[in-house]
Write a protein that holds these residues in place. Structure first.
Motif, PDB file in Angstrom:
ATOM      1  N   ALA A  41      86.492  51.914  96.470  1.00  0.00           N
ATOM      2  CA  ALA A  41      86.304  52.077  97.916  1.00  0.00           C
ATOM      3  C   ALA A  41      85.949  53.524  98.252  1.00  0.00           C
ATOM      4  O   ALA A  41      85.080  53.787  99.089  1.00  0.00           O
ATOM      5  N   SER A  42      86.612  54.495  97.609  1.00  0.00           N
ATOM      6  CA  SER A  42      86.321  55.908  97.872  1.00  0.00           C
ATOM      7  C   SER A  42      84.912  56.279  97.434  1.00  0.00           C
ATOM      8  O   SER A  42      84.250  57.107  98.064  1.00  0.00           O
ATOM      9  N   LYS A  43      84.455  55.653  96.334  1.00  0.00           N
ATOM     10  CA  LYS A  43      83.114  55.959  95.832  1.00  0.00           C
ATOM     11  C   LYS A  43      82.029  55.351  96.714  1.00  0.00           C
ATOM     12  O   LYS A  43      81.001  55.982  96.979  1.00  0.00           O
ATOM     13  N   LYS A  44      82.244  54.129  97.178  1.00  0.00           N
ATOM     14  CA  LYS A  44      81.201  53.412  97.910  1.00  0.00           C
ATOM     15  C   LYS A  44      81.148  53.771  99.392  1.00  0.00           C
ATOM     16  O   LYS A  44      80.084  53.702 100.010  1.00  0.00           O
ATOM     17  N   LEU A  45      82.312  54.114  99.990  1.00  0.00           N
ATOM     18  CA  LEU A  45      82.379  54.285 101.443  1.00  0.00           C
ATOM     19  C   LEU A  45      82.612  55.743 101.798  1.00  0.00           C
ATOM     20  O   LEU A  45      83.556  56.372 101.314  1.00  0.00           O
ATOM     21  N   ARG A  46      81.768  56.238 102.670  1.00  0.00           N
ATOM     22  CA  ARG A  46      81.843  57.640 103.039  1.00  0.00           C
ATOM     23  C   ARG A  46      83.162  58.017 103.713  1.00  0.00           C
ATOM     24  O   ARG A  46      83.643  59.144 103.609  1.00  0.00           O
ATOM     25  N   LEU A  47      83.766  57.087 104.431  1.00  0.00           N
ATOM     26  CA  LEU A  47      84.992  57.398 105.179  1.00  0.00           C
ATOM     27  C   LEU A  47      86.219  57.524 104.279  1.00  0.00           C
ATOM     28  O   LEU A  47      87.268  57.970 104.741  1.00  0.00           O
ATOM     29  N   ARG A  48      86.113  57.102 103.026  1.00  0.00           N
ATOM     30  CA  ARG A  48      87.256  57.094 102.107  1.00  0.00           C
ATOM     31  C   ARG A  48      88.465  56.381 102.747  1.00  0.00           C
ATOM     32  O   ARG A  48      89.557  56.954 102.859  1.00  0.00           O
ATOM     33  N   PRO A  49      88.306  55.113 103.167  1.00  0.00           N
ATOM     34  CA  PRO A  49      89.411  54.432 103.853  1.00  0.00           C
ATOM     35  C   PRO A  49      90.538  54.085 102.894  1.00  0.00           C
ATOM     36  O   PRO A  49      90.334  53.929 101.683  1.00  0.00           O
ATOM     37  N   LYS A  50      91.727  53.935 103.442  1.00  0.00           N
ATOM     38  CA  LYS A  50      92.869  53.504 102.650  1.00  0.00           C
ATOM     39  C   LYS A  50      92.709  52.034 102.270  1.00  0.00           C
ATOM     40  O   LYS A  50      92.137  51.245 103.014  1.00  0.00           O
ATOM     41  N   VAL A  51      93.244  51.673 101.101  1.00  0.00           N
ATOM     42  CA  VAL A  51      93.292  50.281 100.664  1.00  0.00           C
ATOM     43  C   VAL A  51      94.757  49.864 100.647  1.00  0.00           C
ATOM     44  O   VAL A  51      95.548  50.367  99.849  1.00  0.00           O
ATOM     45  N   LEU A  52      95.121  48.961 101.567  1.00  0.00           N
ATOM     46  CA  LEU A  52      96.504  48.523 101.720  1.00  0.00           C
ATOM     47  C   LEU A  52      96.664  47.112 101.159  1.00  0.00           C
ATOM     48  O   LEU A  52      95.679  46.375 100.993  1.00  0.00           O
ATOM     49  N   THR A  53      97.885  46.735 100.872  1.00  0.00           N
ATOM     50  CA  THR A  53      98.167  45.392 100.378  1.00  0.00           C
ATOM     51  C   THR A  53      99.106  44.674 101.343  1.00  0.00           C
ATOM     52  O   THR A  53      99.948  45.310 101.982  1.00  0.00           O
ATOM     53  N   ALA A  54      98.938  43.355 101.441  1.00  0.00           N
ATOM     54  CA  ALA A  54      99.775  42.603 102.383  1.00  0.00           C
ATOM     55  C   ALA A  54      99.724  41.120 102.041  1.00  0.00           C
ATOM     56  O   ALA A  54      98.843  40.656 101.302  1.00  0.00           O
ATOM     57  N   SER A  55     100.669  40.390 102.615  1.00  0.00           N
ATOM     58  CA  SER A  55     100.651  38.938 102.570  1.00  0.00           C
ATOM     59  C   SER A  55     100.904  38.434 103.989  1.00  0.00           C
ATOM     60  O   SER A  55     102.025  38.510 104.493  1.00  0.00           O
ATOM     61  N   ALA A  56      99.847  37.962 104.637  1.00  0.00           N
ATOM     62  CA  ALA A  56      99.990  37.470 106.005  1.00  0.00           C
ATOM     63  C   ALA A  56     100.869  36.224 106.048  1.00  0.00           C
ATOM     64  O   ALA A  56     101.544  35.975 107.049  1.00  0.00           O
ATOM     65  N   LEU A  57     100.874  35.453 104.972  1.00  0.00           N
ATOM     66  CA  LEU A  57     101.650  34.213 104.960  1.00  0.00           C
ATOM     67  C   LEU A  57     103.149  34.480 104.915  1.00  0.00           C
ATOM     68  O   LEU A  57     103.930  33.852 105.636  1.00  0.00           O
TER      69      LEU A  57
END
Length: 477
Positions: free
Chosen positions: A310-326
């Motif tokens: 994600a940091s390499k592809k996206l200029r904004l360097r967004p955070k990658v979070l984990t979750a379970s909506a269920l």
């Protein structure tokens, strides 16, 4: 004040809502059953503001599970409203479904206005008299397609609404939930709201409208926008999906923060990154969420790999979070991160602090030189927000290289926690008298900056190449 627009399927409820609100927010199609979730759209008439709740058609005889969910959503819209607008089809006449709906409205004890739609000429007005037999009041002849009678209908709505003290607009964070179909966007929204506010199904493409939902969390007011899934344009074949995708894109345009929901089973796909790129281009703060963590947990090495990608592809360097909506795992943390991103979009950094930061950048990495003359960083200030915009005064703009501009931006993100937030940096030459381009719309401002960067200096630019050598553009979803 809220007005629930209800009726049998395919009587023109969404078309009438669009006509009354003078928008194209509600999805309209000749096929019945297009509207599923209830959608709230603001309306104003004669200085009076109210909200129209567009609901799906209620067919009490349809045993399909989706139809049952649509009826529940429409009933919830009635429970939340102060007035019911009952829409019927003049061409079809009184049907058993209309009589069942009228009986339901009589038992709801809500004031009811009866709108007889699809009367497209004055000669057809007498046909509306047939609907007196429903026993819910005088029918008002209207045409959503032609606009006939809509003024009288709005007058009747305003007259029937109880008085309401209008509150002043507050600073609210708008949060768009976007992503591919069937990754758990609606499930996540329902977890936050604590109820089945939007329809959830295993069938991809269940959500079709962009649904605005008010939410209060830790004393902060938000508007969460649940959107339809966005597939690659080449895979969009039906006109309904085309229009739902457009509404998802418009939801991003008016949002402060965009959460791109992905599936932990697939990791970050090419389409996920394209959607995040769309949010960046519209000036949204962005974060990526790997959902369904309860079913497909990644190893620590895999998670590090996804974050690096994600940091390499996206200029904004967004955070990658984990979750379970269920199961509700980490859903509160995601909302907290979204509020933090929204605050950073509006935050301002003092000018003395920025100038100290600029001096540290020059000390950490010497500015480039061209033809024996070195770039000098003279002064830095923040000149805008939403998204944050900075101006750096230099002795010569032609000496600013792309690499050094990226270096300054990355140091700025690291220093002030701006990962995932769009950052605009203008390098202005001393004594040039130029002012940075700007506008009211964030996308216009970002586009102006990109155009200025590429036309005025071949060495400076702010864009992401989505067609790199590793086959990013051709990856399957």
């Amino acid at each position: 004040m809220k007005v629930a627009v209800v009726g049998y399927p395919n009587v023109g409820k969404s078309s009438l809502v669009n006509r009354l609100t003078q928008t194209r927010e509600a999805v309209v199609h000749e096929r019945p059953g297009i509207t599923r979730d209830r959608k709230e759209i603001a309306c104003e008439w004669n200085g009076r503001r109210f909200t129209l709740i567009d609901t799906g058609g209620m067919d009490f005889q349809d045993e399909d599970p989706i139809s049952g969910s649509i009826r529940e959503q429409a009933q919830a819209g009635l429970n939340d409203a102060q007035l019911a607008l009952f829409v019927v089809d003049a061409r079809a006449g009184v049907r058993p479904g209309d009589e069942e709906m009228a009986d339901l409205l009589r038992r709801s004890h809500l004031p009811v206005i009866l709108a007889v739609n699809k009367i497209d000429s004055a000669q057809d007005i007498p046909t509306s008299a047939e609907f007196y037999r429903l026993g819910v009041g005088d029918p008002i002849a209207v045409s959503a397609a032609q606009g006939l009678g809509t003024g009288d209908l709005l007058d009747a709505i305003v007259a029937a609404l109880p008085e309401d003290d209008e509150e002043a607009d507050e600073d609210i964070v708008r949060l768009a939930i976007i992503g591919r179909p069937n990754v758990g966007k609606s499930t996540l929204v329902n977890q936050w709201l604590g109820s089945e506010r939007v329809i959830v199904s295993d069938v991809a493409g269940t959500t079709r409208d962009a649904i605005d939902l008010p939410l209060e969390f830790d004393g902060r007011k938000l508007v969460v926008v649940d959107t339809a899934g966005m597939r690659r344009q080449a895979k969009v074949q039906e006109s309904v999906e085309y229009f739902t995708t457009l509404r998802s894109q418009r939801a991003v345009e008016r949002a402060d923060v965009a959460l791109v929901i992905c599936s932990a089973e697939d990791g970050l796909t090419a389409q996920d990154l394209r959607i995040a790129e769309l949010a960046m281009q519209e000036g949204c703060a962005t974060a990526l969420v790997l959902n369904k963590w309860d079913e497909f947990p990644l190893t620590e090495d895999d998670l590090i790999h996804e974050r690096g990608r994600a940091s390499k592809k996206l200029r904004l360097r967004p955070k990658v979070l984990t979750a379970s909506a269920l199961t509700g795992r980490n859903v509160t943390r995601i909302l907290q991160e979204a509020i933090v991103l929204g605050d950073r979009m509006l935050g301002r950094i003092p000018t003395p602090e920025l100038n100290r930061f600029l001096a540290e950048c020059a000390q950490a990495r010497q500015p480039p030189a061209k033809q024996g003359h070195r770039l000098k960083l003279l002064y830095m200030a923040q000149i805008g927000e939403r998204p944050p915009r900075f101006a750096i005064q230099v002795n010569s703009r032609s000496r600013v290289t792309r690499d050094y501009a990226y270096f300054v931006e990355n140091r700025l993100r690291a220093r002030y926690g701006l990962d995932g937030v769009p950052v605009i940096i203008d390098f202005n030459e001393r004594g040039s008298g130029r002012r940075a381009p700007g506008g009211d719309h964030r996308a216009d401002r970002l586009k102006a900056v990109q155009e200025e960067a590429f036309t005025e200096s071949a060495d400076v630019g702010y864009e992401v190449d989505l067609e790199d050598d590793d086959g990013f553009e051709g990856d399957e979803d």
